[in-house]
Design an enzyme around this catalytic site. Structure first.
Site, PDB file in Angstrom:
ATOM      1  N   SER A  10      91.512 -63.020  38.901  1.00  0.00           N
ATOM      2  CA  SER A  10      91.452 -62.273  37.639  1.00  0.00           C
ATOM      3  C   SER A  10      91.297 -60.801  37.966  1.00  0.00           C
ATOM      4  O   SER A  10      90.728 -60.445  39.010  1.00  0.00           O
ATOM      5  CB  SER A  10      90.257 -62.743  36.804  1.00  0.00           C
ATOM      6  OG  SER A  10      90.033 -61.865  35.708  1.00  0.00           O
ATOM      7  N   TYR A  32      81.523 -64.916  36.143  1.00  0.00           N
ATOM      8  CA  TYR A  32      82.965 -65.125  36.262  1.00  0.00           C
ATOM      9  C   TYR A  32      83.583 -64.060  37.158  1.00  0.00           C
ATOM     10  O   TYR A  32      84.374 -64.361  38.061  1.00  0.00           O
ATOM     11  CB  TYR A  32      83.594 -65.083  34.871  1.00  0.00           C
ATOM     12  CG  TYR A  32      85.102 -65.150  34.851  1.00  0.00           C
ATOM     13  CD1 TYR A  32      85.763 -66.367  34.895  1.00  0.00           C
ATOM     14  CD2 TYR A  32      85.865 -63.986  34.775  1.00  0.00           C
ATOM     15  CE1 TYR A  32      87.148 -66.431  34.871  1.00  0.00           C
ATOM     16  CE2 TYR A  32      87.252 -64.034  34.743  1.00  0.00           C
ATOM     17  CZ  TYR A  32      87.889 -65.265  34.789  1.00  0.00           C
ATOM     18  OH  TYR A  32      89.258 -65.324  34.769  1.00  0.00           O
TER      19      TYR A  32
END
Length: 270
Positions: free
Chosen positions: A147, A160
């Site tokens: 990401s 995350y």
């Protein structure tokens, strides 16, 4: 960019980026093992592929459990004869994780630990068992889903973000250790993508802010990531390894003031 004669496995393939990746690679000729924690979701995607003229089967894979990952990869080898490609896509994205992972001051420790356990350890275990299978096949390509949050810091989702930063380093380590065996390892780093989970859990205002931050005139779709995954899986990417490729519509290519200045200039254009 043909994937004929390739055997690919996708984790988290029952929805979102994983589903798009499986569908795209199958359309380019790969035989697919679609895996997911939810077998029904994986079976639905495999059925879509078959209905479109491709070859696919489904299996359960819980990346939080090493036995489950090993069994899924062995299933791909048993059903299709080898494993050429692993899209290591699954991560810890439960509602509890997404809702609880907002700030280091408030994220429950058990949520932090579970995100690290599943996303980081699970991705590592996928690489481990894929490398073993790819040795038997004479080489292969691993594509991890990272990401842009693992490259640039945001003001939420700390667990995350840290987990995806670890995936980036894992990608480089695997590429460095196994490249001379003909095994490539890269990662894709999407920005915010329009998925069902996004629309359900993320406020519209935050979605709009992310759309404004892109240089292109839309938020990305899972298919935008899937096309890059298919390229990295193919022999056209035979000399690319150890890289994290942003698929972000240019989100990281500008100063933080870009979106505000763009709106100002549009409002004051003559």
């Amino acid at each position: 960019m043909s994937l004929e004669n390739k055997v690919a496995m996708v984790t988290g393939g029952g929805s979102g980026i994983g589903r798009a990746s499986a569908m795209t690679m199958a359309a380019k000729g790969a035989k697919l093992l679609v895996t997911d924690l939810n077998l029904e979701s994986a079976e639905a995607v495999a059925a879509e592929i078959v209905a479109a003229g491709g070859t696919a089967e489904a299996a359960v894979c819980d990346i939080g459990e090493e036995d489950s990952i090993r069994d899924a990869i062995e299933t791909a080898e048993r059903r299709f004869g080898k494993l050429d490609v692993l899209h290591n896509n699954a991560a810890m994205l439960s509602d509890e994780a997404l809702i609880g992972d907002q700030d280091i001051l408030t994220v429950p420790v058990h949520v932090w630990d579970r995100i690290m356990e599943v996303t980081v350890r699970g991705t590592m275990l996928g690489c481990r068992h894929a490398v073993l299978a790819m040795r038997r096949a004479g080489g292969g390509s691993i594509i991890n889903t990272s990401s842009i949050n693992g490259i640039r810091a945001a003001n939420r989702m700390p667990a995350y973000s840290v987990s995806k930063c670890a995936v980036n380093m894992l990608t480089e380590v695997v590429a460095s250790m196994h490249g001379r065996e003909g095994i490539r390892c890269n990662a894709v780093a999407p920005s915010m993508m329009r998925t069902a989970t996004l629309e359900r859990l993320v406020p519209k205002e935050i979605i709009d802010y992310n759309a404004d931050a892109a240089l292109l005139d839309r938020l990305g779709q899972p298919e935008d990531v899937a096309k890059v995954v298919a390229f990295l899986a193919s022999d056209d990417a035979a000399y690319i390894t150890g890289h994290v490729l942003p698929v972000d519509g240019g989100t990281m290519a500008h100063l933080p003031t870009y979106d505000a200045e763009r709106r100002y200039l549009l409002a004051n254009a003559r």
